[in-house]
Enzyme design. Structure first.
Site, PDB file in Angstrom:
ATOM      1  N   GLY A  46      11.467   9.278  38.381  1.00 32.53           N
ATOM      2  CA  GLY A  46      12.185   8.249  37.645  1.00 32.53           C
ATOM      3  C   GLY A  46      13.544   7.971  38.251  1.00 32.53           C
ATOM      4  O   GLY A  46      14.087   8.789  39.010  1.00 32.53           O
ATOM      5  N   GLN A  51      22.126   5.358  38.434  1.00 33.69           N
ATOM      6  CA  GLN A  51      21.975   6.137  39.668  1.00 33.69           C
ATOM      7  C   GLN A  51      22.099   5.265  40.917  1.00 33.69           C
ATOM      8  O   GLN A  51      22.310   5.780  42.010  1.00 33.69           O
ATOM      9  CB  GLN A  51      20.632   6.883  39.685  1.00 33.69           C
ATOM     10  CG  GLN A  51      20.570   8.036  38.691  1.00 33.69           C
ATOM     11  CD  GLN A  51      19.216   8.710  38.705  1.00 33.69           C
ATOM     12  OE1 GLN A  51      18.279   8.207  38.127  1.00 33.69           O
ATOM     13  NE2 GLN A  51      19.122   9.828  39.388  1.00 33.69           N
ATOM     14  N   CYS A  88      16.263  16.204  39.808  1.00 38.87           N
ATOM     15  CA  CYS A  88      16.874  14.894  39.611  1.00 38.87           C
ATOM     16  C   CYS A  88      17.246  14.329  40.978  1.00 38.87           C
ATOM     17  O   CYS A  88      17.773  15.057  41.827  1.00 38.87           O
ATOM     18  CB  CYS A  88      18.131  15.035  38.750  1.00 38.87           C
ATOM     19  SG  CYS A  88      19.024  13.492  38.506  1.00 38.87           S
ATOM     20  N   LEU A  89      16.998  13.047  41.186  1.00 34.35           N
ATOM     21  CA  LEU A  89      17.322  12.427  42.480  1.00 34.35           C
ATOM     22  C   LEU A  89      18.825  12.436  42.756  1.00 34.35           C
ATOM     23  O   LEU A  89      19.240  12.300  43.900  1.00 34.35           O
ATOM     24  CB  LEU A  89      16.802  10.983  42.516  1.00 34.35           C
ATOM     25  CG  LEU A  89      15.271  10.829  42.517  1.00 34.35           C
ATOM     26  CD1 LEU A  89      14.895   9.357  42.485  1.00 34.35           C
ATOM     27  CD2 LEU A  89      14.658  11.519  43.717  1.00 34.35           C
ATOM     28  N   HIS A 130      14.650  12.667  30.234  1.00 36.85           N
ATOM     29  CA  HIS A 130      15.531  12.787  31.399  1.00 36.85           C
ATOM     30  C   HIS A 130      16.280  11.470  31.658  1.00 36.85           C
ATOM     31  O   HIS A 130      17.497  11.453  31.836  1.00 36.85           O
ATOM     32  CB  HIS A 130      14.694  13.184  32.623  1.00 36.85           C
ATOM     33  CG  HIS A 130      15.470  13.337  33.898  1.00 36.85           C
ATOM     34  ND1 HIS A 130      15.688  14.553  34.500  1.00 36.85           N
ATOM     35  CD2 HIS A 130      16.093  12.425  34.682  1.00 36.85           C
ATOM     36  CE1 HIS A 130      16.417  14.383  35.590  1.00 36.85           C
ATOM     37  NE2 HIS A 130      16.666  13.086  35.732  1.00 36.85           N
ATOM     38  N   GLU A 131      15.526  10.368  31.650  1.00 35.55           N
ATOM     39  CA  GLU A 131      16.132   9.071  31.965  1.00 35.55           C
ATOM     40  C   GLU A 131      17.053   8.587  30.844  1.00 35.55           C
ATOM     41  O   GLU A 131      18.098   7.991  31.111  1.00 35.55           O
ATOM     42  CB  GLU A 131      15.060   8.031  32.284  1.00 35.55           C
ATOM     43  CG  GLU A 131      14.147   8.384  33.469  1.00 35.55           C
ATOM     44  CD  GLU A 131      14.892   8.761  34.748  1.00 35.55           C
ATOM     45  OE1 GLU A 131      15.994   8.223  35.005  1.00 35.55           O
ATOM     46  OE2 GLU A 131      14.373   9.632  35.487  1.00 35.55           O
ATOM     47  N   HIS A 134      20.351  10.128  31.287  1.00 37.45           N
ATOM     48  CA  HIS A 134      21.176   9.450  32.304  1.00 37.45           C
ATOM     49  C   HIS A 134      21.980   8.301  31.698  1.00 37.45           C
ATOM     50  O   HIS A 134      23.129   8.080  32.062  1.00 37.45           O
ATOM     51  CB  HIS A 134      20.288   8.864  33.414  1.00 37.45           C
ATOM     52  CG  HIS A 134      20.003   9.826  34.538  1.00 37.45           C
ATOM     53  ND1 HIS A 134      20.992  10.465  35.234  1.00 37.45           N
ATOM     54  CD2 HIS A 134      18.828  10.236  35.085  1.00 37.45           C
ATOM     55  CE1 HIS A 134      20.444  11.234  36.180  1.00 37.45           C
ATOM     56  NE2 HIS A 134      19.134  11.122  36.107  1.00 37.45           N
TER      57      HIS A 134
HETATM   58 ZN    ZN Z   1      17.784  12.176  37.173  1.00 37.79          ZN
END
Ligand code: ZN
Length: 168
Positions: A46, A51, A88-89, A130-131, A134
């Site tokens: 995701g 981000q 996480c990216l 998770h998203e 963010h």
């Molecule tokens: Zn993340």
């Protein structure tokens, strides 16, 4: 077009994203670019708009059925607390163990502008949590315990040094 993904330490990741007022062409273009960006990285699941530097309440994800987008999400209910391993990216290479719910019910807007309620379980429910985090400036290292957080930050710093040196 792929976008640059912001990493831990970037203060923007700590901000609260704002509601999308209208699903216009600008939003659609952003979602398309985010989908391409997501597909351009390994270990992707995701990606939230902030981000890639845009403080809007939307994210894209792909758990194996193609890219989907979610706009203005609100988690209504959640149940079935459990422990998950999560990456996480924006914190590349690091995984932490943290508590999540197994099932969530989430209200959101679709790309065509409809308001819907989605029920999700397992991995999808985890991605949604998770998203949504963010969008409120919350990262995985805020959800785990202190010891896990310290270990993750050390590991991340070590990896960053390695990445730095291999690109020099
Ligand atoms: Zn993340």
């Amino acid at each position: 077009m792929t976008l640059e993904i912001r990493k831990l330490g970037d203060l923007l990741l700590r901000e609260r994203s704002r509601e999308v007022e209208e699903v216009d062409q600008e939003i659609k273009d952003l979602i398309e670019a985010m989908g391409e960006t997501l597909h351009g990285v390994t270990g992707r699941v995701g990606l939230a708009a902030l981000q890639v530097g845009v403080l809007k309440r939307l994210f894209v994800y792909d758990i194996g059925h193609g890219v989907r987008s979610i706009i203005n999400p609100t988690i209504l209910d959640s149940e079935g607390a459990k422990e998950c391993e999560e990456g996480c990216l924006s914190v590349p290479g690091v995984f932490v163990s943290l508590p999540r719910y197994d099932r969530v019910r989430m209200r959101c807007t679709t790309l065509s502008g409809h308001n819907i309620v989605i029920e999700a379980q397992g991995l999808l429910a985890q991605v949604f949590q998770h998203e949504c985090d963010h969008l409120d400036g919350v990262l995985i290292i805020d959800r785990c315990d202190e010891e896990e957080r310290r270990r993750a930050l050390e590991e991340y710093q070590e990896l960053e040094l390695q990445r730095e040196q291999s690109s020099a």
